[in-house]
Design a protein around this motif. Structure first.
Motif, short mmCIF file in Angstrom:
data_model
loop_
_atom_site.label_atom_id
_atom_site.label_comp_id
_atom_site.label_asym_id
_atom_site.label_seq_id
_atom_site.Cartn_x
_atom_site.Cartn_y
_atom_site.Cartn_z
N ALA A 18 0.84 -1.21 0.00
CA ALA A 18 0.00 0.00 0.00
C ALA A 18 0.87 1.26 0.00
O ALA A 18 0.62 2.19 -0.77
CB ALA A 18 -0.94 -0.01 1.20
N GLY A 19 1.89 1.29 0.83
CA GLY A 19 2.77 2.46 0.87
C GLY A 19 3.56 2.62 -0.42
O GLY A 19 3.74 3.72 -0.94
N ALA A 20 4.05 1.49 -0.96
CA ALA A 20 4.80 1.54 -2.21
C ALA A 20 3.91 1.99 -3.36
O ALA A 20 4.33 2.78 -4.21
CB ALA A 20 5.40 0.17 -2.51
N ARG A 21 2.66 1.52 -3.37
CA ARG A 21 1.70 1.92 -4.41
C ARG A 21 1.56 3.45 -4.41
O ARG A 21 1.59 4.10 -5.45
CB ARG A 21 0.36 1.25 -4.17
CG ARG A 21 -0.71 1.60 -5.19
CD ARG A 21 -2.00 0.83 -4.94
NE ARG A 21 -1.81 -0.58 -5.26
CZ ARG A 21 -1.68 -1.56 -4.35
NH1 ARG A 21 -1.78 -1.29 -3.06
NH2 ARG A 21 -1.49 -2.80 -4.74
N ALA A 22 1.39 4.02 -3.23
CA ALA A 22 1.24 5.47 -3.11
C ALA A 22 2.51 6.18 -3.57
O ALA A 22 2.45 7.19 -4.28
CB ALA A 22 0.90 5.84 -1.67
N THR A 96 -3.78 6.66 -5.37
CA THR A 96 -3.08 5.52 -4.78
C THR A 96 -3.72 4.22 -5.22
O THR A 96 -3.33 3.16 -4.76
CB THR A 96 -3.11 5.60 -3.23
OG1 THR A 96 -4.47 5.65 -2.81
CG2 THR A 96 -2.36 6.81 -2.74
N GLY A 97 -4.68 4.28 -6.10
CA GLY A 97 -5.32 3.07 -6.59
C GLY A 97 -4.63 2.57 -7.84
O GLY A 97 -3.46 2.82 -8.07
N TRP A 98 -5.39 1.87 -8.66
CA TRP A 98 -4.85 1.24 -9.85
C TRP A 98 -4.26 2.23 -10.84
O TRP A 98 -3.33 1.90 -11.56
CB TRP A 98 -5.94 0.47 -10.58
CG TRP A 98 -6.58 -0.61 -9.82
CD1 TRP A 98 -6.06 -1.31 -8.77
CD2 TRP A 98 -7.87 -1.15 -10.06
NE1 TRP A 98 -6.95 -2.24 -8.35
CE2 TRP A 98 -8.08 -2.17 -9.12
CE3 TRP A 98 -8.88 -0.86 -10.96
CZ2 TRP A 98 -9.25 -2.91 -9.07
CZ3 TRP A 98 -10.04 -1.59 -10.91
CH2 TRP A 98 -10.22 -2.61 -9.97
N LEU A 99 -4.81 3.42 -10.90
CA LEU A 99 -4.37 4.36 -11.94
C LEU A 99 -2.88 4.64 -11.86
O LEU A 99 -2.19 4.61 -12.87
CB LEU A 99 -5.17 5.66 -11.86
CG LEU A 99 -4.78 6.71 -12.92
CD1 LEU A 99 -4.95 6.16 -14.33
CD2 LEU A 99 -5.59 7.97 -12.73
N GLY A 100 -2.37 4.91 -10.68
CA GLY A 100 -0.95 5.21 -10.54
C GLY A 100 -0.07 4.09 -11.06
O GLY A 100 0.87 4.33 -11.82
N SER A 101 -0.38 2.86 -10.68
CA SER A 101 0.46 1.76 -11.16
C SER A 101 0.24 1.51 -12.65
O SER A 101 1.19 1.20 -13.37
CB SER A 101 0.22 0.49 -10.34
OG SER A 101 -1.06 -0.03 -10.55
N GLN A 102 -0.99 1.69 -13.14
CA GLN A 102 -1.25 1.47 -14.56
C GLN A 102 -0.52 2.50 -15.43
O GLN A 102 -0.02 2.16 -16.50
CB GLN A 102 -2.74 1.48 -14.86
CG GLN A 102 -3.45 0.25 -14.35
CD GLN A 102 -2.79 -1.02 -14.88
OE1 GLN A 102 -2.84 -1.30 -16.07
NE2 GLN A 102 -2.18 -1.79 -14.01
#
Length: 193
Positions: A18-22, A96-102
């Motif tokens: 969760a922290g890394a995703r953010a 911090t949801g899917w959009l950032g990683s996508q």
């Protein structure tokens, strides 16, 4: 040294993801330095990298986690729902949801051949979930039947890729919900007249 329960290890791993995703969403892959990861996650590098080999494997775990959640959403609600969720996340100042990683996965697919090869298996899981959902929709009489599943899936994937590009450029648009309604309507069987 006391043993840590599997539940606690799992919880710690989820906290790290969760922290890394953010952090990846806020700073991108390159900008998510180990120092920034430590600050965002609230753990030392030793604690973080006890669970993950390095920053690359941490990013891949975040992206895999998001891909699995997306595949679950696709299976239950379809790819258009994933697009709706991504569009909703775009309105949040600190995605911090899917959009950032996508967005970061999309960028790395274009610029990193090694990552693209590694990502292919995860991409196939999302593609399979999409096609399985479309097959169920066709069997239920909801999906149009004048086009193959592959063509409909390709159309939805193209719309998804276009949405990611649209959001990456900072475009939001008040009509996004209506546009996604139109995408959804384009793949549904027309109502009898």
């Amino acid at each position: 040294m006391p043993r840590v329960s599997p539940e606690r290890l799992h919880t710690r791993r989820r906290e790290i993801l969760a922290g890394a995703r953010a952090c990846f969403a806020r700073h991108g892959y390159e900008g998510a330095t180990v120092k920034r990861l430590e600050e965002e996650i609230g753990l030392s590098r030793g604690a973080i990298f006890h669970h993950f080999r390095d920053k690359e494997s941490l990013f891949l775990a975040v992206a895999e986690d998001d891909a699995a959640a997306m595949a679950e959403t696709i299976a239950a609600h379809g790819l258009v729902q994933v697009m709706r969720d991504l569009a909703a996340q775009a309105d949040q100042p600190e995605t911090t949801g899917w959009l950032g990683s996508q967005l970061e996965v999309s960028r790395r697919l274009r610029t990193d051949a090694g990552f693209a090869r590694e990502w292919e298996e995860r991409k196939q899981a999302i593609a399979s979930a999409t096609r399985e959902r479309l097959s169920r929709q066709r069997q239920a009489g909801i999906l149009r039947d004048d086009l193959s599943i592959e063509v409909v899936a390709g159309f939805l994937e193209l719309a998804y890729d276009g949405l990611i590009t649209h959001l990456a450029m900072g475009s939001r648009g008040a009509n996004l919900d209506s546009i996604l309604d139109m995408v959804e309507a384009a793949v549904r069987r027309p109502a009898p007249r």
